[in-house]
Motif scaffolding. Sequence first.
Motif, PDB file in Angstrom:
ATOM      1  N   VAL A 625       1.093  -1.100  -0.243  1.00 25.37           N
ATOM      2  CA  VAL A 625      -0.076   0.091   0.340  1.00 25.37           C
ATOM      3  C   VAL A 625       0.955   1.567  -0.145  1.00 25.37           C
ATOM      4  O   VAL A 625       1.590   1.400   0.525  1.00 25.37           O
ATOM      5  N   LEU A 626       0.211   2.284  -0.797  1.00 30.02           N
ATOM      6  CA  LEU A 626       1.280   3.722  -0.735  1.00 30.02           C
ATOM      7  C   LEU A 626       0.105   4.692  -0.438  1.00 30.02           C
ATOM      8  O   LEU A 626      -1.396   4.726  -0.710  1.00 30.02           O
ATOM      9  N   ALA A 627       0.834   5.153   0.360  1.00 29.55           N
ATOM     10  CA  ALA A 627      -0.420   6.680   0.695  1.00 29.55           C
ATOM     11  C   ALA A 627      -0.538   7.413   0.784  1.00 29.55           C
ATOM     12  O   ALA A 627       0.832   8.078   1.598  1.00 29.55           O
ATOM     13  N   GLU A 628      -0.972   8.195   0.229  1.00 31.12           N
ATOM     14  CA  GLU A 628      -0.975  10.285   0.522  1.00 31.12           C
ATOM     15  C   GLU A 628      -1.946  10.982   1.733  1.00 31.12           C
ATOM     16  O   GLU A 628      -2.922   9.975   1.750  1.00 31.12           O
ATOM     17  N   ILE A 629      -0.900  11.545   2.554  1.00 24.65           N
ATOM     18  CA  ILE A 629      -1.681  12.037   3.571  1.00 24.65           C
ATOM     19  C   ILE A 629      -1.757  13.326   3.367  1.00 24.65           C
ATOM     20  O   ILE A 629      -0.556  14.448   2.695  1.00 24.65           O
ATOM     21  N   ASP A 630      -2.465  14.111   3.964  1.00 20.73           N
ATOM     22  CA  ASP A 630      -2.673  15.976   3.948  1.00 20.73           C
ATOM     23  C   ASP A 630      -2.960  16.540   5.522  1.00 20.73           C
ATOM     24  O   ASP A 630      -3.639  15.928   6.229  1.00 20.73           O
ATOM     25  N   CYS A 631      -1.917  17.241   5.685  1.00 19.92           N
ATOM     26  CA  CYS A 631      -2.335  17.209   7.607  1.00 19.92           C
ATOM     27  C   CYS A 631      -1.927  18.855   7.419  1.00 19.92           C
ATOM     28  O   CYS A 631      -1.827  19.465   8.759  1.00 19.92           O
ATOM     29  N   ARG A 632      -2.069  20.050   6.345  1.00 18.51           N
ATOM     30  CA  ARG A 632      -1.579  20.671   6.474  1.00 18.51           C
ATOM     31  C   ARG A 632      -2.936  21.266   7.506  1.00 18.51           C
ATOM     32  O   ARG A 632      -4.714  21.003   7.256  1.00 18.51           O
ATOM     33  N   VAL A 741      -0.030   4.887   6.075  1.00 16.53           N
ATOM     34  CA  VAL A 741      -0.616   6.009   6.239  1.00 16.53           C
ATOM     35  C   VAL A 741      -0.130   6.708   7.338  1.00 16.53           C
ATOM     36  O   VAL A 741       0.439   7.594   7.563  1.00 16.53           O
ATOM     37  N   ALA A 742       0.694   5.745   8.696  1.00 14.27           N
ATOM     38  CA  ALA A 742       1.528   6.096   9.588  1.00 14.27           C
ATOM     39  C   ALA A 742       2.532   6.547   9.373  1.00 14.27           C
ATOM     40  O   ALA A 742       3.158   7.582   9.127  1.00 14.27           O
ATOM     41  N   GLY A 743       3.352   5.714   8.382  1.00 14.85           N
ATOM     42  CA  GLY A 743       4.955   6.610   7.271  1.00 14.85           C
ATOM     43  C   GLY A 743       4.280   7.964   6.729  1.00 14.85           C
ATOM     44  O   GLY A 743       4.912   8.601   7.290  1.00 14.85           O
ATOM     45  N   ALA A 744       3.001   7.771   5.822  1.00 10.97           N
ATOM     46  CA  ALA A 744       2.761   9.229   5.982  1.00 10.97           C
ATOM     47  C   ALA A 744       2.116  10.091   6.412  1.00 10.97           C
ATOM     48  O   ALA A 744       3.242  11.469   6.395  1.00 10.97           O
ATOM     49  N   TYR A 745       1.804   9.991   7.575  1.00 10.23           N
ATOM     50  CA  TYR A 745       1.936  10.894   8.655  1.00 10.23           C
ATOM     51  C   TYR A 745       3.076  11.431   9.273  1.00 10.23           C
ATOM     52  O   TYR A 745       2.739  13.082   9.244  1.00 10.23           O
ATOM     53  N   GLY A 746       4.046  10.646  10.034  1.00 12.60           N
ATOM     54  CA  GLY A 746       5.318  11.229   9.872  1.00 12.60           C
ATOM     55  C   GLY A 746       6.269  11.605   9.058  1.00 12.60           C
ATOM     56  O   GLY A 746       6.978  13.074   9.161  1.00 12.60           O
ATOM     57  N   ARG A 747       5.767  11.647   7.454  1.00 14.39           N
ATOM     58  CA  ARG A 747       7.159  12.573   6.352  1.00 14.39           C
ATOM     59  C   ARG A 747       5.911  13.645   6.073  1.00 14.39           C
ATOM     60  O   ARG A 747       6.808  14.528   6.574  1.00 14.39           O
ATOM     61  N   ALA A 748       4.844  13.980   7.246  1.00 21.76           N
ATOM     62  CA  ALA A 748       3.888  14.838   6.637  1.00 21.76           C
ATOM     63  C   ALA A 748       4.612  16.099   8.051  1.00 21.76           C
ATOM     64  O   ALA A 748       4.510  17.059   8.112  1.00 21.76           O
ATOM     65  N   THR A 749       4.226  15.588   9.461  1.00 18.41           N
ATOM     66  CA  THR A 749       4.746  15.678  10.135  1.00 18.41           C
ATOM     67  C   THR A 749       5.926  16.344  10.716  1.00 18.41           C
ATOM     68  O   THR A 749       5.990  17.028  11.175  1.00 18.41           O
ATOM     69  N   GLY A 750       6.894  15.539   9.755  1.00 22.41           N
ATOM     70  CA  GLY A 750       8.283  15.583  10.351  1.00 22.41           C
ATOM     71  C   GLY A 750       8.582  15.034  11.861  1.00 22.41           C
ATOM     72  O   GLY A 750       9.728  14.806  12.281  1.00 22.41           O
TER      73      GLY A 750
END
Length: 787
Positions: A625-632, A741-750
Amino acid sequence: MSRRHPARANEPRANEQSPPPADAPGIGRRRFLGYVLAAPTLTVAAQVGAEAIAPATAGAVVPSLPGPAELLDLNDLLTTAALPTSHLVTIRLDADGTAHFALPRAEVGQGVTTSSAMLIAEELDLPLEKVRVTLADARPELLFNQLTGGSNTTVSTYTPIRVAAAVARGRLLHAASLVLGEAVSTLTTKAGTVLSPAGAVLGYGELAARAAAVADAAVPVTLKDREDFRVIGTARRRLDALDAVTGRKKFAMDLQPAGALPAMVCRPPTLNGTVRSVANLDAVRAMPGVTDVVTIASGVAVRARTFGQCVDAVRALDVDWGPGTAEDATDATVLAELRRAELPLVVPPLPLLTKAVDARFTFHFASNSALETNCAIADVRPDSAEIWGSLKAPIVAQEQLALRLGLPVSAVRVHVTEGGGSFGRKLFHDAAHEAAEISQKLGKPVKLMWHRTDDFRQGRTHPMATSRVRATYSLGEVLTYEQRHTSVATDFGHGIGEVLTAEAARLPVADAAFSQTMFQLTQISPYHLGVTTQLLAETDKGYNTGSMRNIYSPDVRTAQELVLDELARRLGEDAYGLRRRLMKEARARAVLDEVARRGRWGRPMEPGTGQGIAVHPEYHSYVAVLAEIDCRPATTGRTVPNAYTGPRVTKVVCAVDVGLAVNPRGLEAQMMGGISDGIALALTSGLHLKDGAFLESSWDNYYYTRQWNTPPELEIVVMPPTGDEPGGAGELAVAAAMAAVAGAYGRATGTMPTVFPVNHHAPLAFTPAPAVPPVPASPTDGRDRVL
């Protein structure tokens, strides 16, 4: 949506039902032995033997030895346990040309009635609409062949159902040859008919009685080659889809046994509390519509003319409650208990030689509620009992009901109804036990339904857990990987527990404890991480837990995938590239490559957004699974009435390889559901424990993935067949989706997330409903809440 399906042959092939050659070394991959059974019309069965399963091997710089689940996993065990009674599962062909099959599994929305019908239609050369699949009542003689769990239904029934259908087809050809006076080898079958070279056409219905047998007889058959499939591997809509969307599909509460009236239970304000006394029994018995009020083991039961009257009576009861099994417990106290029970890590980083990634993850309680609440119907008489319910382990339910009711097993009849979801919940038959207890005490039949609040506060949960991980590395290579998963005890008091006990001698886990055995049979790392150990410790049995979809895997895989992300960062490698380099299996690497390519891994992303990627192997299947997330802030600050919004997953690409997909459309649906589960577990869906009770009370405050949080872009890729048999798929996508999703969240938030769901410590977005009375009043503003 993208679909990649296997090609199918353009023309049907006459599949001769001839015995294997005399010098054949025995039953092979396509040659099997079936039975024609003595019956008025054609009735057939299969007998299937077990085959050894050998793990594939791969090389790496620092390879990891195969784990127990790579040698024998839970799915293998369930399949092996079902084989000895496969000959007791029969297909019947009636005079109208319809094939009937009573599936000894539960249909809870996963589509197994449709996939089973496809297997029969394929080998019998029968139109799909001429196959009727129903659910079998509890049949004790089936032993372990009537258990639904571990993504095992299609795997364990794939060959037996096909063998039985092939026996039927061969018998019909033989009957037609006698009628037409032509050799069997000259005849073919198509769409429920037998065709002769001279143009004669005989329908299966008119041959059914002639094909019947007066005595049981063994019949060797040869199954179709995969290249000859015209049904298996093609995308088919569910046979029950129209009934489902038009409200004609029948669930337990749609049935109307004579005299059965609605019943509900007033439950304690804390987990598993007990009844001390009831102050107003007479007053509640006098309420409109109420026929009976009685104390049972789990609370105070009310029987009334309508469920609305049951709700009113439950709310009116004045009960003095005794303490429960988790009195005064909170999230913090359980977390402290888990920390104390953690097993030690044993490999320290060596100064100047190795470095380590150390992390600890916390996974909070999650509800195991299904869309259909827990319910059952019971009619208990002095010398017999009849039960209706969506039961995934009906034989165990029948045995336990008989014991509790003081009746012989033969006097307890258990009917398996279709269910509106399960995810492991319906492995437990507590509703059936409650309904039976109420009916026995009242001497009247009841239709028991749990309130939605009962499900969330007293129902089954995915246990709270921690995962302590250490990975050591040096010179660009991962040397060791240790994971110590510590969990509130998972209840395995259902049929799977009996299978493990019966098959213990086969297990590659030495003398491991029961829960450790289950853990080892389900956990596989897809990566070579050097010397790898993954161990489970459990604590506290005071909670109503269960084998929620994927059991341990979502937590375990999410922790490992996040550590892989951190390893990639420290080693200066791309996260996808590191995974690809360390991957054990070519099939796993293929699904990883597919999602990376289709999802454009590594593309430039706006600040506050990010990508995540993960792989999960399970039951001889693989998913990436590849997920993209928007945490803006503009996204996390969205407002939806009566809702939690927060970060939004904007895109998911999923590639799945199950070996051979029987129904790719059904497989896609399974992946969609698993992805929604994974998003929920990562971001929004958790239970808050306070003073021995959960605060959430329904779907409006247990924030499962909603329309406003589902990804606008979703692509499911069903990989081309990589084998001749299906692997498990029912739970496959949950762990990979949660981890991605957890990995995407980590990259989006740093920041790498370590607590799940990530919103758990945010201020509650709802006002908890009171625990007394235990259920809220029936709403009167439903239309105002429709979005």
